[in-house]
Design a protein around this motif. Structure first.
Motif, PDB file in Angstrom:
ATOM      1  N   ARG A  32       0.824  -1.206   0.000  1.00  0.00           N
ATOM      2  CA  ARG A  32       0.000   0.000   0.000  1.00  0.00           C
ATOM      3  C   ARG A  32       0.859   1.258   0.000  1.00  0.00           C
ATOM      4  O   ARG A  32       0.589   2.208  -0.749  1.00  0.00           O
ATOM      5  CB  ARG A  32      -0.924   0.000   1.213  1.00  0.00           C
ATOM      6  CG  ARG A  32      -1.810   1.247   1.297  1.00  0.00           C
ATOM      7  CD  ARG A  32      -2.642   1.245   2.574  1.00  0.00           C
ATOM      8  NE  ARG A  32      -3.500   2.427   2.638  1.00  0.00           N
ATOM      9  CZ  ARG A  32      -4.314   2.710   3.657  1.00  0.00           C
ATOM     10  NH1 ARG A  32      -4.389   1.874   4.695  1.00  0.00           N
ATOM     11  NH2 ARG A  32      -5.051   3.805   3.635  1.00  0.00           N
ATOM     12  N   GLU A  82       0.697   3.986  -3.043  1.00  0.00           N
ATOM     13  CA  GLU A  82       0.235   5.342  -2.728  1.00  0.00           C
ATOM     14  C   GLU A  82       1.305   6.365  -3.058  1.00  0.00           C
ATOM     15  O   GLU A  82       1.001   7.460  -3.545  1.00  0.00           O
ATOM     16  CB  GLU A  82      -0.170   5.433  -1.260  1.00  0.00           C
ATOM     17  CG  GLU A  82      -1.504   4.735  -0.974  1.00  0.00           C
ATOM     18  CD  GLU A  82      -1.955   4.866   0.470  1.00  0.00           C
ATOM     19  OE1 GLU A  82      -1.090   5.105   1.351  1.00  0.00           O
ATOM     20  OE2 GLU A  82      -3.174   4.714   0.727  1.00  0.00           O
ATOM     21  N   LEU A  91      -6.128  -2.276  -1.210  1.00  0.00           N
ATOM     22  CA  LEU A  91      -7.113  -1.765  -0.253  1.00  0.00           C
ATOM     23  C   LEU A  91      -8.244  -2.764  -0.034  1.00  0.00           C
ATOM     24  O   LEU A  91      -8.730  -2.933   1.094  1.00  0.00           O
ATOM     25  CB  LEU A  91      -7.661  -0.425  -0.739  1.00  0.00           C
ATOM     26  CG  LEU A  91      -6.667   0.745  -0.737  1.00  0.00           C
ATOM     27  CD1 LEU A  91      -7.255   1.946  -1.466  1.00  0.00           C
ATOM     28  CD2 LEU A  91      -6.276   1.128   0.695  1.00  0.00           C
ATOM     29  N   LEU A 102     -10.636  -2.567   3.115  1.00  0.00           N
ATOM     30  CA  LEU A 102     -10.985  -1.142   3.106  1.00  0.00           C
ATOM     31  C   LEU A 102     -11.790  -0.880   1.827  1.00  0.00           C
ATOM     32  O   LEU A 102     -11.334  -0.221   0.892  1.00  0.00           O
ATOM     33  CB  LEU A 102      -9.710  -0.286   3.153  1.00  0.00           C
ATOM     34  CG  LEU A 102      -8.838  -0.480   4.402  1.00  0.00           C
ATOM     35  CD1 LEU A 102      -7.508   0.258   4.250  1.00  0.00           C
ATOM     36  CD2 LEU A 102      -9.579   0.005   5.649  1.00  0.00           C
ATOM     37  N   GLU A 136     -12.647   2.784   0.458  1.00  0.00           N
ATOM     38  CA  GLU A 136     -11.446   3.421  -0.087  1.00  0.00           C
ATOM     39  C   GLU A 136     -11.056   2.791  -1.421  1.00  0.00           C
ATOM     40  O   GLU A 136     -10.655   3.484  -2.362  1.00  0.00           O
ATOM     41  CB  GLU A 136     -10.283   3.291   0.905  1.00  0.00           C
ATOM     42  CG  GLU A 136     -10.460   4.090   2.181  1.00  0.00           C
ATOM     43  CD  GLU A 136     -11.186   3.316   3.280  1.00  0.00           C
ATOM     44  OE1 GLU A 136     -11.900   2.330   2.942  1.00  0.00           O
ATOM     45  OE2 GLU A 136     -11.042   3.705   4.452  1.00  0.00           O
ATOM     46  N   SER A 137     -11.190   1.468  -1.513  1.00  0.00           N
ATOM     47  CA  SER A 137     -10.880   0.774  -2.763  1.00  0.00           C
ATOM     48  C   SER A 137     -11.825   1.213  -3.875  1.00  0.00           C
ATOM     49  O   SER A 137     -11.404   1.416  -5.024  1.00  0.00           O
ATOM     50  CB  SER A 137     -10.973  -0.736  -2.556  1.00  0.00           C
ATOM     51  OG  SER A 137     -10.635  -1.430  -3.743  1.00  0.00           O
ATOM     52  N   ASP A 146     -13.257   4.096  -4.199  1.00  0.00           N
ATOM     53  CA  ASP A 146     -12.867   5.438  -4.637  1.00  0.00           C
ATOM     54  C   ASP A 146     -11.726   5.376  -5.650  1.00  0.00           C
ATOM     55  O   ASP A 146     -11.733   6.081  -6.667  1.00  0.00           O
ATOM     56  CB  ASP A 146     -12.445   6.287  -3.433  1.00  0.00           C
ATOM     57  CG  ASP A 146     -13.612   6.693  -2.559  1.00  0.00           C
ATOM     58  OD1 ASP A 146     -14.761   6.620  -3.031  1.00  0.00           O
ATOM     59  OD2 ASP A 146     -13.372   7.081  -1.402  1.00  0.00           O
ATOM     60  N   VAL A 147     -10.743   4.522  -5.374  1.00  0.00           N
ATOM     61  CA  VAL A 147      -9.600   4.394  -6.282  1.00  0.00           C
ATOM     62  C   VAL A 147     -10.038   3.752  -7.597  1.00  0.00           C
ATOM     63  O   VAL A 147      -9.600   4.159  -8.681  1.00  0.00           O
ATOM     64  CB  VAL A 147      -8.471   3.579  -5.624  1.00  0.00           C
ATOM     65  CG1 VAL A 147      -7.323   3.361  -6.611  1.00  0.00           C
ATOM     66  CG2 VAL A 147      -7.958   4.277  -4.374  1.00  0.00           C
TER      67      VAL A 147
END
Length: 306
Positions: free
Chosen positions: A186, A190, A221, A226, A229-230, A232-233
């Motif tokens: 991660r 990032e 993620l 998560l 959050e995943s 969103d990506v």
């Protein structure tokens, strides 16, 4: 054929980016070489010139037409073919080409070509029928240390990377992902995402690399559970695919979105995106993903036809 003033290009782009000669030249060439080039006292080799341009977030093909030789054009064409085959997971063809060039002096005469060969070998070792992830990781670390001698995966503070360096670091991240070292994976993805968003706005390869990094980050993620959050990506990657007209990672991104939606209890939405991912995989000829999705859909949605 027009002759570009290499030094003037580097000087202007470097000043625009507010980057020192020392930062720009780090582990690519001597600072004095950049200084002499900017003063017009020497010309850079094609490999050094393009590596400096990539660190400045620029597409080398805009400037380097005048310094291509027949030999370098042929090498570049082989590199592009290999990366295209890797993107489509045609590893056996990559291996065939690799075996023909790994001892070719044309590919071993400078650190940039040797770095490329080490990356390809690392990827092939990690994707073989009997993958040796530890050896693959060492090959990739050897590759990155050719041009970034102080590279530390635990302290990714350096923000100026060439396209090749970005590809190597991304591959290192995928190895850690497969080793289930999710925290480290991660952090790598990032950091790479931030670097591309900040420094590589004008690189032709940016979209392809950026999409791979977004998918890898989204996958990491989701493995960390998560899911919001995943998602969103994934959405960021899907929008980037549409904006850039680059579908290389779209099927994977849509699949990961479907998976996260299912985990969040959005069953109907998940069905829609599973179906879309399967359609994309078929369109792209990604047989491995097609077979996986057909089985996965039957398990998760028994009444849903494929």
């Amino acid at each position: 054929m027009p002759k570009y003033n290499q030094g003037a290009i580097i000087r202007e782009l470097r000043k625009q980016a507010n980057i020192s000669m020392e930062q720009l030249s780090k582990d690519i060439c001597d600072k004095k070489t950049v200084s002499r080039a900017e003063r017009g006292e020497t010309e850079l080799t094609k490999q050094v010139f393009e590596a400096l341009l990539q660190r400045l977030g620029q597409d080398p093909s805009r400037f380097s037409n005048s310094i291509h030789s027949t030999a370098t054009l042929e090498i570049d064409e082989v590199k592009r073919k290999i990366d295209s085959l890797l993107a489509n997971r045609v590893y056996h063809e990559v291996n065939d080409i690799f075996l023909t060039i790994k001892n070719d002096s044309a590919f071993t005469d400078n650190i940039f070509n040797r770095q490329f060969l080490l990356r390809i070998e690392g990827v092939l070792v990690s994707c073989s029928d009997n993958p040796d992830l530890d050896r693959a990781l060492q090959l990739l670390k050897n590759a990155i240390h050719l041009t970034l001698k102080d590279f530390d995966e635990n302290q990714l503070s350096f923000s100026l990377y060439t396209y090749e360096e970005l590809s190597i670091i991304n591959s290192i991240g995928t190895i850690y992902l497969r080793l289930k070292n999710l925290k480290k994976a991660r952090a790598i993805f990032e950091n790479l995402k931030h670097v591309l968003e900040k420094n590589h706005t004008d690189l032709l390869e940016r979209s392809r690399t950026y999409l791979k990094i977004l998918y890898n980050l989204a996958k990491t993620l989701s493995m960390l559970e998560l899911y919001p959050e995943s998602l969103d990506v994934c959405e960021q990657g899907i929008q980037e695919s549409k904006a850039s007209h680059n579908n290389s990672a779209l099927g994977d991104l849509v699949y990961n979105k479907a998976f996260c939606l299912l985990k969040l209890g959005e069953i109907q939405k998940s069905k829609i995106f599973y179906s879309e991912a399967l359609t994309l995989a078929k369109y792209q000829g990604n047989l491995d993903l097609v077979l996986f999705l057909e089985k996965d859909i039957l398990v998760k949605f028994p009444s849903c036809p494929t």
